[in-house]
Design a protein around this motif. Structure first.
Motif, PDB file in Angstrom:
ATOM      1  N   PHE A   1       0.824  -1.216   0.000  1.00  0.00           N
ATOM      2  CA  PHE A   1       0.000   0.000   0.000  1.00  0.00           C
ATOM      3  C   PHE A   1       0.858   1.265   0.000  1.00  0.00           C
TER       4      PHE A   1
ATOM      5  N   SER B   1       3.464   1.988   1.570  1.00  0.00           N
ATOM      6  CA  SER B   1       3.936   2.379   2.899  1.00  0.00           C
ATOM      7  C   SER B   1       5.361   2.904   2.815  1.00  0.00           C
TER       8      SER B   1
ATOM      9  N   THR C   1      -1.069  -8.615  -0.359  1.00  0.00           N
ATOM     10  CA  THR C   1      -1.856  -7.379  -0.315  1.00  0.00           C
ATOM     11  C   THR C   1      -3.284  -7.670   0.125  1.00  0.00           C
TER      12      THR C   1
ATOM     13  N   LYS D   1      -5.019  -6.480   3.710  1.00  0.00           N
ATOM     14  CA  LYS D   1      -6.253  -5.699   3.757  1.00  0.00           C
ATOM     15  C   LYS D   1      -7.249  -6.320   4.734  1.00  0.00           C
TER      16      LYS D   1
ATOM     17  N   ASN E   1      -8.571  -4.458   8.212  1.00  0.00           N
ATOM     18  CA  ASN E   1     -10.016  -4.329   8.439  1.00  0.00           C
ATOM     19  C   ASN E   1     -10.439  -4.959   9.762  1.00  0.00           C
TER      20      ASN E   1
ATOM     21  N   HIS F   1      -9.429  -2.615  12.585  1.00  0.00           N
ATOM     22  CA  HIS F   1     -10.322  -1.446  12.543  1.00  0.00           C
ATOM     23  C   HIS F   1     -11.683  -1.794  13.147  1.00  0.00           C
TER      24      HIS F   1
ATOM     25  N   ASP G   1     -12.364   6.539   8.975  1.00  0.00           N
ATOM     26  CA  ASP G   1     -12.455   5.658   7.815  1.00  0.00           C
ATOM     27  C   ASP G   1     -11.328   4.637   7.814  1.00  0.00           C
ATOM     28  N   VAL G   2     -11.624   3.407   7.432  1.00  0.00           N
ATOM     29  CA  VAL G   2     -10.638   2.326   7.460  1.00  0.00           C
ATOM     30  C   VAL G   2      -9.473   2.593   6.505  1.00  0.00           C
ATOM     31  N   ASN G   3      -9.736   3.286   5.409  1.00  0.00           N
ATOM     32  CA  ASN G   3      -8.651   3.597   4.476  1.00  0.00           C
ATOM     33  C   ASN G   3      -7.656   4.575   5.094  1.00  0.00           C
ATOM     34  N   ARG G   4      -8.170   5.546   5.830  1.00  0.00           N
ATOM     35  CA  ARG G   4      -7.271   6.491   6.507  1.00  0.00           C
ATOM     36  C   ARG G   4      -6.474   5.766   7.592  1.00  0.00           C
TER      37      ARG G   4
ATOM     38  N   GLY H   1      -5.652   2.602   7.544  1.00  0.00           N
ATOM     39  CA  GLY H   1      -4.657   1.782   6.856  1.00  0.00           C
ATOM     40  C   GLY H   1      -3.448   2.586   6.420  1.00  0.00           C
ATOM     41  N   ARG H   2      -3.683   3.817   5.957  1.00  0.00           N
ATOM     42  CA  ARG H   2      -2.569   4.668   5.525  1.00  0.00           C
ATOM     43  C   ARG H   2      -1.703   5.117   6.690  1.00  0.00           C
TER      44      ARG H   2
END
Length: 346
Positions: free
Chosen positions: A44, A46, A96, A100, A104, A107, A115-118, A120-121
């Protein structure tokens, strides 16, 4: 032979920002002696430096806003390792998808509102593709202004083990209940004394890297790097005298650990002062400049510091003052004392 789960381990990363910097740098280093036959790649996109900067700054901000007397943050991140035994080797695409699922799960279990995407980042993920390939996951213990206190709860680890089993089966068609170990004899363990020496040498190498990278490759930093490398070579020469020289090795280790911690504290303080100057906050400028001077004095007055360390302090302050003045800002340069190391700086 059936096994209960694939291997999943977790622990808090100790020693605050210093410990996190050392461990994250180790995970990302393809040149480390432990990674000779290892292909390392991030997931991702990173980036270890971005992760360190964001995590350390957010934790410092959290502590600064904690006005109710709560405890300071001691561990900046939680480390998770998801390990597969040989001969299993998922592809980058499979890792990957597995990653993910695991992010999740964290989270969801921690009921994180963002948000889960934020989320993850905000994490750092990379793969060590070797004989026993594994996913390394670093999760900040402070995220979106909240303390993720439940990261090391037993039920969270249990859910991650279950999810790892399911994801490996789903994305790789590998069932842990059908695994037969290839190796049953892993050989002799290192002696405690040898292990302690290796640990001391590795920490000294990490110290060398951190001090060097903190100084923007200036001429003074190059001199400091060469000097530290010389000390590391001396440690390696003394390996054959390990029994008689152990105390001397540990003294070198303590000295380098002090320098790394002191420079990290000084760097964080210097950043806060620069930000206060840019924000034109008179009270904060005074408080932060005094803090910079205090952190600088801790280095320059220490018996553990030498001329090159004092020059590095002055070089860092000078670089920031020059940058601020180029932007048209009036700056009162932080001053520091020294123990007769250099007569040219005050």
């Amino acid at each position: 032979m059936s096994i209960k789960n694939w291997i999943v381990t977790t622990e808090r990363v100790k020693k605050k920002d210093v410990g996190l910097s050392e461990y994250a740098s180790y995970l990302a280093s393809a040149k480390h002696k432990n990674h000779k036959n290892t292909t390392i790649y991030a997931l991702f996109n990173s980036d270890v430096n971005t992760f360190l900067n964001n995590t350390i700054q957010e934790t410092i901000a959290f502590d600064a806003k904690n006005k109710k007397g709560g405890r300071k943050v001691e561990s900046f991140a939680q480390s998770f390792n998801f390990i597969l035994p040989p001969p299993h080797k998922p592809t980058a695409e499979q890792w990957t998808k597995i990653s993910k699922d695991l992010v999740n799960t964290i989270h969801k279990e921690l009921e994180i509102k963002e948000d889960v995407n934020r989320f993850g980042r905000a994490c750092f993920l990379n793969i060590h593709d070797q004989t026993n390939p594994h996913l390394n996951l670093l999760v900040p213990r402070i995220f979106a202004g909240e303390r993720l206190a439940d990261l090391d709860r037993k039920n969270v680890l249990a859910k991650l083990k279950l999810q790892f089993n399911q994801s490996v089966l789903k994305h790789c068609n590998i069932d842990h209940t059908h695994h037969n170990p290839l190796r049953t004899n892993v050989g002799r363990r290192k002696t405690a004394q040898r292990h302690e020496y290796d640990k001391a040498k590795e920490e000294a190498q990490n110290a060398s890297k951190l001090v060097f990278e903190a100084q923007n490759s200036s001429a003074m930093a190059v001199l400091a790097q060469k000097e530290t490398e010389t000390k590391l070579k001396e440690l390696e020469v003394k390996e054959i005298e390990l029994d008689n020289k152990r105390s001397q090795i540990m003294l070198e280790k303590a000295k380098l650990n002090f320098i790394v911690k002191a420079f990290n504290d000084f760097k964080s303080s210097l950043i806060r002062w620069v930000n206060s100057v840019r924000n034109d906050s008179t009270l904060d400028i005074l408080i932060n400049r005094q803090d910079v001077e205090e952190k600088a004095n801790r280095i320059t007055e220490s018996d553990n510091a030498d001329e090159s360390d004092v020059l590095l302090v002055d070089n860092m302050i000078g670089a920031e003052v020059t940058a601020l003045e180029k932007n048209g800002l009036e700056v009162t340069r932080p001053n520091y004392r020294r123990r007769n190391k250099l007569d040219s700086f005050t």
